[in-house]
Write a protein that holds these residues in place. Structure first.
Motif, mmCIF file in Angstrom:
data_model
loop_
_atom_site.group_PDB
_atom_site.id
_atom_site.type_symbol
_atom_site.label_atom_id
_atom_site.label_comp_id
_atom_site.label_asym_id
_atom_site.label_seq_id
_atom_site.Cartn_x
_atom_site.Cartn_y
_atom_site.Cartn_z
ATOM 1 N N ALA A 1 -9.928 1.385 1.872
ATOM 2 C CA ALA A 1 -8.534 0.852 2.019
ATOM 3 C C ALA A 1 -7.586 1.602 1.355
ATOM 4 C CB ALA A 1 -8.929 -0.466 0.841
ATOM 5 N N CYS B 1 -3.247 1.054 -0.379
ATOM 6 C CA CYS B 1 -2.623 0.324 -1.121
ATOM 7 C C CYS B 1 -1.395 1.058 -1.462
ATOM 8 C CB CYS B 1 -3.496 -0.034 -2.360
ATOM 9 S SG CYS B 1 -4.713 -0.525 -2.333
ATOM 10 N N PRO C 1 -3.039 -4.026 -1.536
ATOM 11 C CA PRO C 1 -3.591 -3.562 -0.345
ATOM 12 C C PRO C 1 -2.949 -3.816 1.042
ATOM 13 C CG PRO C 1 -5.368 -4.826 -1.324
ATOM 14 C CD PRO C 1 -4.056 -4.944 -2.186
ATOM 15 N N VAL C 2 -2.793 -2.711 1.833
ATOM 16 C CA VAL C 2 -1.769 -2.991 3.010
ATOM 17 C C VAL C 2 -2.567 -2.271 4.160
ATOM 18 C CG1 VAL C 2 0.310 -2.754 2.049
ATOM 19 C CG2 VAL C 2 -0.781 -0.607 2.611
ATOM 20 N N GLU C 3 -2.244 -2.654 5.403
ATOM 21 C CA GLU C 3 -3.064 -2.341 6.456
ATOM 22 C C GLU C 3 -2.701 -0.811 6.776
ATOM 23 O OE1 GLU C 3 -1.345 -4.370 9.883
ATOM 24 O OE2 GLU C 3 -2.130 -6.514 9.063
ATOM 25 N N THR C 4 -1.839 0.106 6.396
ATOM 26 C CA THR C 4 -1.574 1.367 6.656
ATOM 27 C C THR C 4 -0.699 1.878 5.355
ATOM 28 O OG1 THR C 4 -0.822 3.227 8.048
ATOM 29 C CG2 THR C 4 0.200 0.908 8.136
ATOM 30 N N GLU D 1 -0.294 8.845 9.006
ATOM 31 C CA GLU D 1 -0.882 7.386 8.538
ATOM 32 C C GLU D 1 -2.237 7.456 8.233
ATOM 33 O OE1 GLU D 1 1.150 4.707 8.999
ATOM 34 O OE2 GLU D 1 2.831 6.216 9.274
ATOM 35 N N VAL E 1 -5.430 4.736 7.616
ATOM 36 C CA VAL E 1 -5.934 3.453 7.644
ATOM 37 C C VAL E 1 -7.161 3.092 7.103
ATOM 38 C CG1 VAL E 1 -4.197 3.125 9.715
ATOM 39 C CG2 VAL E 1 -6.703 3.888 10.155
ATOM 40 N N PRO E 2 -7.526 2.221 6.733
ATOM 41 C CA PRO E 2 -9.180 1.605 6.528
ATOM 42 C C PRO E 2 -9.943 2.028 7.583
ATOM 43 C CG PRO E 2 -7.472 -0.158 5.802
ATOM 44 C CD PRO E 2 -6.793 0.663 6.772
#
Length: 204
Positions: free
Chosen positions: A15, A17, A28-31, A182, A184-185
């Motif tokens: 994850a 954040c 938590p965010v997507e990227t 970037e 990302v999870p």
């Protein structure tokens, strides 16, 4: 010996954040976007100079060695057995990892987070805010070398007792951004150790 039926976890990002405000937990965010020499774009702790408020009060001209905070998700499993349910970002980390023993890595280790690269600078020093967030949680993230929990906060970073041997700090590691991009999870994590002799991570 490794058991044949043991689950093998590929090192990866679980994850990501960030939070624009100075709060204990992050969202938590997507990227997230890492910026070389700065940290996480849009995060309260990004900057070339120290951003953590207690350190700013002591000396605002210190270099920021805490641009990106990483925590291993395995700590959440340990906390759960002690009765504390934690989720990514609860402890203020920017990147939650799995399949890698962050605490055992030496200072200067490079972590490639699927393109962006951070360099480890030291350990997060657990403070009393952890017990304010979740009473009793400090005993999970701070222990003696023999594994028994400690009930008191660790000595402040920069104090004579901060590097006291025999104290295990489990609340993650700090890093600076060497290469931006970037994150990302699900991104794979590649570890590059520095040239020896290796120095263990110490509180920063």
């Amino acid at each position: 010996m490794v058991r044949e039926d043991a689950e093998v976890v590929t090192p990866q990002v679980v994850a990501v954040c960030r939070d624009r405000l100075h709060r204990f937990s992050k969202r938590p965010v997507e990227t997230i976007t890492l910026v070389a020499g700065m940290g996480v774009l849009g995060d309260a702790h990004a900057g070339m100079l120290v951003q953590h408020r207690s350190r700013v009060r002591r000396d605002p001209h210190q270099p920021n060695l805490r641009q990106v905070h990483l925590i291993h998700a395995e700590l959440f499993d340990e906390a759960r057995t002690a009765g504390h349910d934690l989720a990514p970002g609860d402890l203020g980390e920017n990147v939650t990892t799995a399949g890698i023993d962050l605490l055992a890595l030496p200072t200067g280790t490079l972590l490639d987070l699927g393109g962006p690269v951070v360099r480890l600078t030291g350990l997060r020093n657990p403070c009393a805010q952890i017990n304010t967030f979740r009473p009793g949680l400090l005993k999970v993230v701070l222990a003696r070398a023999d594994g028994t929990p400690m009930g008191d906060p660790a000595p402040p970073t920069g104090s004579a007792g901060a590097a006291t041997p025999g104290v295990i700090r489990k609340s993650g590691v700090m890093s600076v951004v060497e290469r931006g991009g970037e994150v990302v999870p699900g991104a794979p994590i590649t570890v590059t150790l520095p040239e020896g002799p290796h120095e263990p991570l110490r509180p920063v």
